[in-house]
Design a protein around this motif. Sequence first.
Motif, PDB file in Angstrom:
ATOM      1  N   LEU A 169       0.487  -1.549   0.379  1.00  0.00           N
ATOM      2  CA  LEU A 169       0.178   0.157  -0.365  1.00  0.00           C
ATOM      3  C   LEU A 169       0.808   0.873  -0.147  1.00  0.00           C
ATOM      4  CD1 LEU A 169      -3.310  -1.683   1.973  1.00  0.00           C
ATOM      5  CD2 LEU A 169      -3.241  -0.927  -0.384  1.00  0.00           C
ATOM      6  N   PRO A 170       2.040   2.013   0.117  1.00  0.00           N
ATOM      7  CA  PRO A 170       2.904   3.007   0.764  1.00  0.00           C
ATOM      8  C   PRO A 170       3.395   2.663  -1.044  1.00  0.00           C
ATOM      9  CG  PRO A 170       3.686   1.581   2.780  1.00  0.00           C
ATOM     10  CD  PRO A 170       2.447   0.328   2.065  1.00  0.00           C
ATOM     11  N   PHE A 171       3.649   1.900  -1.514  1.00  0.00           N
ATOM     12  CA  PHE A 171       4.255   1.588  -2.306  1.00  0.00           C
ATOM     13  C   PHE A 171       2.796   2.913  -3.936  1.00  0.00           C
ATOM     14  CE2 PHE A 171       7.102  -0.922  -0.775  1.00  0.00           C
ATOM     15  CZ  PHE A 171       8.216  -0.639  -1.096  1.00  0.00           C
ATOM     16  N   ILE A 172       1.686   2.048  -3.595  1.00  0.00           N
ATOM     17  CA  ILE A 172       0.324   2.268  -3.572  1.00  0.00           C
ATOM     18  C   ILE A 172       0.867   3.699  -3.625  1.00  0.00           C
ATOM     19  CG2 ILE A 172      -1.527   2.074  -4.968  1.00  0.00           C
ATOM     20  CD1 ILE A 172      -1.507  -0.730  -4.304  1.00  0.00           C
ATOM     21  N   VAL A 173       0.358   4.155  -2.943  1.00  0.00           N
ATOM     22  CA  VAL A 173      -0.052   5.681  -2.054  1.00  0.00           C
ATOM     23  C   VAL A 173       1.348   6.794  -3.103  1.00  0.00           C
ATOM     24  CG1 VAL A 173       0.922   7.012  -0.484  1.00  0.00           C
ATOM     25  CG2 VAL A 173      -0.458   5.245   0.666  1.00  0.00           C
ATOM     26  N   ASN A 174       2.940   6.258  -3.486  1.00  0.00           N
ATOM     27  CA  ASN A 174       3.397   6.884  -3.625  1.00  0.00           C
ATOM     28  C   ASN A 174       3.358   6.611  -5.645  1.00  0.00           C
ATOM     29  OD1 ASN A 174       5.693   8.722  -1.745  1.00  0.00           O
ATOM     30  ND2 ASN A 174       5.269   5.887  -0.759  1.00  0.00           N
ATOM     31  N   ILE A 175       3.071   5.772  -5.927  1.00  0.00           N
ATOM     32  CA  ILE A 175       2.542   6.276  -6.969  1.00  0.00           C
ATOM     33  C   ILE A 175       1.855   6.588  -7.305  1.00  0.00           C
ATOM     34  CG2 ILE A 175       1.990   4.288  -9.385  1.00  0.00           C
ATOM     35  CD1 ILE A 175       3.333   2.055  -7.701  1.00  0.00           C
ATOM     36  N   ILE A 176       0.870   7.404  -7.243  1.00  0.00           N
ATOM     37  CA  ILE A 176      -0.291   7.592  -6.795  1.00  0.00           C
ATOM     38  C   ILE A 176       0.234   9.518  -6.974  1.00  0.00           C
ATOM     39  CG2 ILE A 176      -2.415   8.436  -6.030  1.00  0.00           C
ATOM     40  CD1 ILE A 176      -3.407   5.777  -5.194  1.00  0.00           C
ATOM     41  N   SER A 177       0.662   9.940  -5.866  1.00  0.00           N
ATOM     42  CA  SER A 177       0.848  11.119  -5.393  1.00  0.00           C
ATOM     43  C   SER A 177       2.810  11.504  -5.739  1.00  0.00           C
ATOM     44  CB  SER A 177       0.764  11.765  -3.734  1.00  0.00           C
ATOM     45  OG  SER A 177       1.964   9.842  -2.901  1.00  0.00           O
ATOM     46  N   PHE A 178       3.531  10.800  -5.680  1.00  0.00           N
ATOM     47  CA  PHE A 178       4.634  11.235  -6.165  1.00  0.00           C
ATOM     48  C   PHE A 178       5.391  11.350  -8.315  1.00  0.00           C
ATOM     49  CE2 PHE A 178       9.252  10.729  -7.482  1.00  0.00           C
ATOM     50  CZ  PHE A 178       9.858  12.041  -7.114  1.00  0.00           C
ATOM     51  N   TYR A 179       4.844  10.071  -8.159  1.00  0.00           N
ATOM     52  CA  TYR A 179       5.678   9.445  -9.537  1.00  0.00           C
ATOM     53  C   TYR A 179       4.082   9.940 -11.011  1.00  0.00           C
ATOM     54  CZ  TYR A 179       9.321   6.123  -8.657  1.00  0.00           C
ATOM     55  OH  TYR A 179      10.407   5.902  -7.939  1.00  0.00           O
ATOM     56  N   SER A 180       2.877   9.958 -10.306  1.00  0.00           N
ATOM     57  CA  SER A 180       2.214  10.969 -11.415  1.00  0.00           C
ATOM     58  C   SER A 180       2.361  11.953 -11.454  1.00  0.00           C
ATOM     59  CB  SER A 180       0.910  10.547 -10.598  1.00  0.00           C
ATOM     60  OG  SER A 180       0.073  11.534  -9.455  1.00  0.00           O
ATOM     61  N   CYS A 181       2.539  12.521 -10.657  1.00  0.00           N
ATOM     62  CA  CYS A 181       3.462  14.396 -10.946  1.00  0.00           C
ATOM     63  C   CYS A 181       4.929  14.995 -11.140  1.00  0.00           C
ATOM     64  CB  CYS A 181       2.553  14.922  -9.265  1.00  0.00           C
ATOM     65  SG  CYS A 181       1.392  14.859  -8.968  1.00  0.00           S
ATOM     66  N   GLU A 182       5.241  13.177 -12.108  1.00  0.00           N
ATOM     67  CA  GLU A 182       6.855  13.792 -12.103  1.00  0.00           C
ATOM     68  C   GLU A 182       6.364  14.021 -13.328  1.00  0.00           C
ATOM     69  OE1 GLU A 182      10.699  12.097 -10.446  1.00  0.00           O
ATOM     70  OE2 GLU A 182      10.136  10.443 -11.567  1.00  0.00           O
ATOM     71  N   THR A 183       7.430  15.040 -13.783  1.00  0.00           N
ATOM     72  CA  THR A 183       7.848  15.635 -15.166  1.00  0.00           C
ATOM     73  C   THR A 183       8.765  14.428 -15.746  1.00  0.00           C
ATOM     74  OG1 THR A 183       8.869  17.291 -14.320  1.00  0.00           O
ATOM     75  CG2 THR A 183       7.097  17.658 -15.056  1.00  0.00           C
TER      76      THR A 183
END
Lengths: 183, 479
Positions: A169-183
């Motif tokens: 779950l923590p990895f999914i949280v960060n895929i949603i929040s961090f990676y989705s906003c990566e340029t």
Amino acid sequence: MPKILSIILFLVSIIYLPFPISLFSLIIFLYLNKYLNKYIVIFGYILLFIFQIYSTRIQSNLEFSGYQNFLHQQNLDSYPPSLFRIGNIVENKIESPLFYRFRQNIFNCFDFVNYFKNYFITILFIPFIFGLIKLIKSSNKTFLNLLIISIVLLAFIGTDGKYGPLLLLPFIVNIISFYSCET
Amino acid sequence: MKHKIALLLILIFSFFLYTFKLSTIPSSVYVDEATVGVNANLIMSRGVDEYGQSYPIYFRFFNAYTPGLFVYLIIPFIKIFGLNPFALRLLSAISGTISVYFFYKILSIFSKNALVGTVFYAIIPWTVFNSRLGYEVMFAATLFNIGCYFLLKNLSKISYLGLFLISLSTYASHTQRYLAPLFLFGYLIIFKKIKIKPIIFLLITQIPNILMIFTNSFWIKNNNLSLKFFIYQIINYLSPKSLFFNLPDIDLQHQIPSTSVFYWWMIIPLFFGIKKLITLDKKYKKFIILWFISSLIPASLSGEFISIQRALPTLFPLMIIISLGLSTNLFLNIFLFLYSLLLLFRSYFILLPKINAQAWDYGYEQLSKIILDTPNKKYLIDNTRNSRTYILPLFYLNLPYQNKIQNYYSAPTIPNIYSYSNLTFKSLNWVEDLSRYDFIVSDRLSISPDQAVEHKLTKIKTITTPNNTTVLDIYIINK
């Protein structure tokens, strides 16, 4: 400084998560934003790893239910007499119930329906997909390695427990929040 | 030259795979196949369908309407081979084989590993399953995919052949009726081809559909879904667990036992394929993503339940992405090919005909033979759980039938009572029916052993599936 959208997505995605998972999600989030070093992440991961093992009914992963035995027998009975020997090899060796269970555990880690029905708000699936594509492109070895270790562990012990696949779950949280906003 | 020979071998193998025991696997004719066959046969012999409509654009199949191109195209097969499962399913097998060829053509535009991807496309469970069906899904998907090939090949200009084929696919299946406009709209905008000539061309090819927009038949399968539910449906279709492990489709007829749409190991090349897709030429990347997303939308909008058949158009772009991630190691590919073939043989050719026989309406062929032996006896066939079974004896016995309705395209409601020859299909009424009929045919749930004793019914025959599940009981009424 993390992007505002990234912070909002992070906060929205931890709404339904238990505190220890939210806390570890935050540790990864801060690490990805370069506020923490990887050793803190690894330490937090080990704690969560232990929590996952204790909260999972591992025994249920080794026993087969009556229904699973019925399915196995039904498959065996479907072979015509001329192919019974091949059937025996296929059903008991190549596609044995144990191997099926192992695969089932792996694919439970990829059960997006479960995640976005029970742990995250449905609409977060959209940033999750963008984040997943960015993650595949990325080269953050610590994040990827810990994610792969989690999947391998859950393949062996399963996700049958009060908290389910909490290690992921923590990895999914960060895929949603961090990676989705990566340029 | 080597590539051409290899491709030819793949095509021959595919055609063999899609036609091997085509009449007997799946083990019986499903109602959706039977209705196509019965109506094609009626059109061939009388020029009208079962409801008395002359050469319809959309056929009324049970309570829904289906574009009719597939029905018209199987008429020559019925003429040559007769009204039987082989004739019904052969067009899908040919379509499947053609789709393998065009998969190669598309993949070879941007991959040097096209042959490997093509071999695996030919044997994935969902290609095999749909290439052996007696209704329109594979045929329509193939028309659409060929159209996409011509558009992709000529991205710098407009391929009218591509536009025509995609437009034509809307006359073959309900899904393509929504997919084609969505995809073409995206294509014309993204590739900056909004010009008057292609739009007029598309409008002309869509005149029959445009005329049908004003009738109920065009809209009958529509559902109102919330945004949340729509996203939830997309998650269901995209979840790797659904694609590679376990189908969430509740309709057993859509399922192959112990497998899903793809082989489980294909999840690994999917991730590598996504990585490769990102590095592809921008125009190809845009095209594949447009294709993939637009093909998901009609399925996600189509209803409350997951119907993996409505998501069939997604198979092609998704398999392109998986193929991009396949290894170039020959030995690994040979091992995976043999392993996948073993899984296919096990799931489709061994388990499906037995385990899913009931879902494929097994038993009505045997019942039809019994009915044929007793032409002067009146049968009541209880249709409480499945009102569509009336079509099956029509198919097996090739009986004359017509249930004329007024205002064909306005989708009038028809009661679930069907009568022809010495057969009546309706829900059993204990008060009225015992004096009217000689035999009652029902499943296990309609008549309990106690009820049979109470109403003086004697069971004369039980029809079971190959794995001994009772599907139909035949009772004689002792008057």
